[in-house]
Design a protein around this motif. Structure first.
Motif, PDB file in Angstrom:
ATOM      1  N   LEU A   1       0.824  -1.210   0.000  1.00 37.55           N
ATOM      2  CA  LEU A   1       0.000   0.000   0.000  1.00 37.55           C
ATOM      3  C   LEU A   1       0.859   1.262   0.000  1.00 37.55           C
ATOM      4  O   LEU A   1       0.541   2.244  -0.679  1.00 37.55           O
ATOM      5  CB  LEU A   1      -0.931   0.003   1.201  1.00 37.55           C
ATOM      6  CG  LEU A   1      -2.136  -0.914   1.102  1.00 37.55           C
ATOM      7  CD1 LEU A   1      -2.891  -0.933   2.415  1.00 37.55           C
ATOM      8  CD2 LEU A   1      -3.035  -0.463  -0.023  1.00 37.55           C
ATOM      9  N   GLN A   2       1.943   1.224   0.734  1.00 36.47           N
ATOM     10  CA  GLN A   2       2.846   2.369   0.762  1.00 36.47           C
ATOM     11  C   GLN A   2       3.435   2.625  -0.622  1.00 36.47           C
ATOM     12  O   GLN A   2       3.481   3.764  -1.096  1.00 36.47           O
ATOM     13  CB  GLN A   2       3.952   2.115   1.777  1.00 36.47           C
ATOM     14  CG  GLN A   2       4.889   3.268   1.984  1.00 36.47           C
ATOM     15  CD  GLN A   2       5.948   2.932   3.027  1.00 36.47           C
ATOM     16  OE1 GLN A   2       6.158   1.775   3.372  1.00 36.47           O
ATOM     17  NE2 GLN A   2       6.597   3.947   3.531  1.00 36.47           N
TER      18      GLN A   2
ATOM     19  N   LEU B   1       0.661   3.890  -3.074  1.00 34.92           N
ATOM     20  CA  LEU B   1       0.267   5.277  -2.867  1.00 34.92           C
ATOM     21  C   LEU B   1       1.347   6.255  -3.325  1.00 34.92           C
ATOM     22  O   LEU B   1       1.036   7.363  -3.752  1.00 34.92           O
ATOM     23  CB  LEU B   1      -0.059   5.512  -1.386  1.00 34.92           C
ATOM     24  CG  LEU B   1      -1.348   4.853  -0.898  1.00 34.92           C
ATOM     25  CD1 LEU B   1      -1.499   5.031   0.598  1.00 34.92           C
ATOM     26  CD2 LEU B   1      -2.543   5.417  -1.627  1.00 34.92           C
ATOM     27  N   ARG B   2       2.592   5.836  -3.242  1.00 36.94           N
ATOM     28  CA  ARG B   2       3.670   6.718  -3.707  1.00 36.94           C
ATOM     29  C   ARG B   2       3.747   6.767  -5.231  1.00 36.94           C
ATOM     30  O   ARG B   2       4.066   7.799  -5.805  1.00 36.94           O
ATOM     31  CB  ARG B   2       5.021   6.238  -3.169  1.00 36.94           C
ATOM     32  CG  ARG B   2       5.217   6.547  -1.729  1.00 36.94           C
ATOM     33  CD  ARG B   2       6.597   6.180  -1.295  1.00 36.94           C
ATOM     34  NE  ARG B   2       6.750   6.471   0.125  1.00 36.94           N
ATOM     35  CZ  ARG B   2       7.900   6.531   0.730  1.00 36.94           C
ATOM     36  NH1 ARG B   2       9.012   6.296   0.060  1.00 36.94           N
ATOM     37  NH2 ARG B   2       7.957   6.796   2.011  1.00 36.94           N
TER      38      ARG B   2
ATOM     39  N   PRO C   1       1.247   5.260  -8.054  1.00 36.05           N
ATOM     40  CA  PRO C   1       0.085   4.469  -8.480  1.00 36.05           C
ATOM     41  C   PRO C   1       0.270   3.786  -9.833  1.00 36.05           C
ATOM     42  O   PRO C   1      -0.330   2.745 -10.086  1.00 36.05           O
ATOM     43  CB  PRO C   1      -1.046   5.496  -8.556  1.00 36.05           C
ATOM     44  CG  PRO C   1      -0.605   6.634  -7.719  1.00 36.05           C
ATOM     45  CD  PRO C   1       0.891   6.650  -7.797  1.00 36.05           C
TER      46      PRO C   1
END
Length: 75
Positions: free
Chosen positions: A33-34, A37-38, A40
């Protein structure tokens, strides 16, 4: 030490692998997820690695559970 007590202690120790698998799954999905989000655009490229890591980590947890069951009921 009684043989039954040794079986129960061994089964309890074998189930510690399930806790490790749970921690590993949390780390895998958290870092995915990290990364998603950084960046996409790269999330689709990371998804096969995520699924492979999930499968391997979950399999190790299931194997430790099976070892505990074998110690309890077969040995």
């Amino acid at each position: 030490m009684d043989a039954e007590a040794a079986k129960l202690i061994g089964a309890g120790i074998a189930t510690l692998g399930m806790g490790g698998a749970g921690i590993g799954l949390g780390l895998i999905f958290g870092y995915f997820l990290q990364a998603a989000l950084r960046n996409p655009a790269a999330a689709d490229k990371l998804r096969p690695t995520l699924i492979f890591g999930f499968a391997v980590t979950e399999a190790l947890g299931i194997f430790s559970f099976l070892v505990a069951l074998i110690l309890l009921f077969v040995a």
